[in-house]
Motif scaffolding. Sequence first.
Motif, mmCIF file in Angstrom:
data_model
loop_
_atom_site.group_PDB
_atom_site.id
_atom_site.type_symbol
_atom_site.label_atom_id
_atom_site.label_comp_id
_atom_site.label_asym_id
_atom_site.label_seq_id
_atom_site.Cartn_x
_atom_site.Cartn_y
_atom_site.Cartn_z
ATOM 1 N N LYS A 86 -98.480 -76.627 -132.345
ATOM 2 C CA LYS A 86 -98.384 -75.564 -133.415
ATOM 3 C C LYS A 86 -99.230 -74.754 -134.154
ATOM 4 N N GLU A 87 -99.148 -75.441 -135.275
ATOM 5 C CA GLU A 87 -99.910 -76.240 -135.984
ATOM 6 C C GLU A 87 -101.263 -76.168 -135.291
ATOM 7 N N ASN A 88 -101.571 -77.503 -135.110
ATOM 8 C CA ASN A 88 -103.002 -77.429 -134.756
ATOM 9 C C ASN A 88 -103.767 -75.878 -133.789
ATOM 10 N N LEU A 89 -102.794 -75.773 -133.178
ATOM 11 C CA LEU A 89 -103.453 -74.218 -132.259
ATOM 12 C C LEU A 89 -103.964 -73.262 -132.873
ATOM 13 N N GLU A 90 -103.300 -73.382 -133.702
ATOM 14 C CA GLU A 90 -102.873 -72.017 -134.779
ATOM 15 C C GLU A 90 -104.331 -72.433 -135.579
ATOM 16 N N ARG A 91 -104.206 -73.358 -135.768
ATOM 17 C CA ARG A 91 -105.513 -73.643 -136.791
ATOM 18 C C ARG A 91 -107.360 -73.846 -136.019
ATOM 19 N N GLU A 92 -107.274 -74.012 -134.910
ATOM 20 C CA GLU A 92 -108.815 -73.871 -133.789
ATOM 21 C C GLU A 92 -108.501 -72.643 -133.594
ATOM 22 N N SER A 93 -107.291 -71.975 -133.650
ATOM 23 C CA SER A 93 -107.815 -70.075 -133.099
ATOM 24 C C SER A 93 -108.488 -69.230 -133.962
ATOM 25 N N SER A 94 -108.197 -69.736 -135.960
ATOM 26 C CA SER A 94 -108.886 -69.525 -136.943
ATOM 27 C C SER A 94 -110.479 -69.965 -136.965
ATOM 28 N N SER A 95 -110.976 -70.827 -135.831
ATOM 29 C CA SER A 95 -111.938 -70.839 -136.290
ATOM 30 C C SER A 95 -113.014 -70.010 -135.730
ATOM 31 N N TRP A 96 -114.307 -70.628 -135.921
ATOM 32 C CA TRP A 96 -115.269 -69.457 -135.266
ATOM 33 C C TRP A 96 -115.049 -69.084 -134.409
ATOM 34 N N LEU A 97 -114.930 -69.787 -133.451
ATOM 35 C CA LEU A 97 -115.359 -70.055 -131.529
ATOM 36 C C LEU A 97 -113.892 -69.176 -131.170
ATOM 37 N N SER A 98 -113.301 -69.349 -131.381
ATOM 38 C CA SER A 98 -111.911 -68.150 -131.189
ATOM 39 C C SER A 98 -111.224 -67.044 -131.811
ATOM 40 N N LYS A 99 -112.713 -66.325 -132.666
ATOM 41 C CA LYS A 99 -112.995 -65.205 -133.567
ATOM 42 C C LYS A 99 -111.622 -64.164 -132.733
#
Length: 174
Positions: free
Chosen positions: A83-96
């Motif tokens: 869950k933490e990794n998904l949250e971190r990825e969702s905050s990346s430039w690709l998933s804004k």
Amino acid sequence: MGFFSSFQSASKAPGESIDTVEVGRTLLNKLEEAKPDLAAPAPEASRQSVLDENVQKKLKEELAELRKQEKDVQKQIALALEKENLERESSSWLSKDKGQSSQLLQQELDRVKTQIEKYNRRDMASFPEVVKARQAVVQCYRDHAGRTLDCWKEVEQFKNAFAEAEKELMAAWK
């Protein structure tokens, strides 16, 4: 009635207080009398084996329960990390913007492709001046086999043509 109240009624009158030393000594005497007999016989061998089996069974059950709990905790930790990794990825430039993430990805891919096309190696045919100057140098070397220093003008022209082609490439990359 408890131990102390019966003791008090037996040794003192109802209004008198109990001496602390007397109570301690009496308590010590009672504890010594109640001491278990250490020379008590051990249980029979068959009874002991049944007791041992029961203890081992309980230990195995407890061990199995602890292992199950450990697996549950490990699963919870793995889920929390995921869950933490998904949250971190969702905050990346690709998933804004999650609704347009495929469009953003396509745009990024197109941008990278255009950059790659800029940097693709170009063949000599795209620079006719360089090809022409190169052929002139080769022809001059063939004509003056023993006197290659006579070809300095052709070499200079080749160097200049090559420098110009290099400038064009660098300008295109920027």
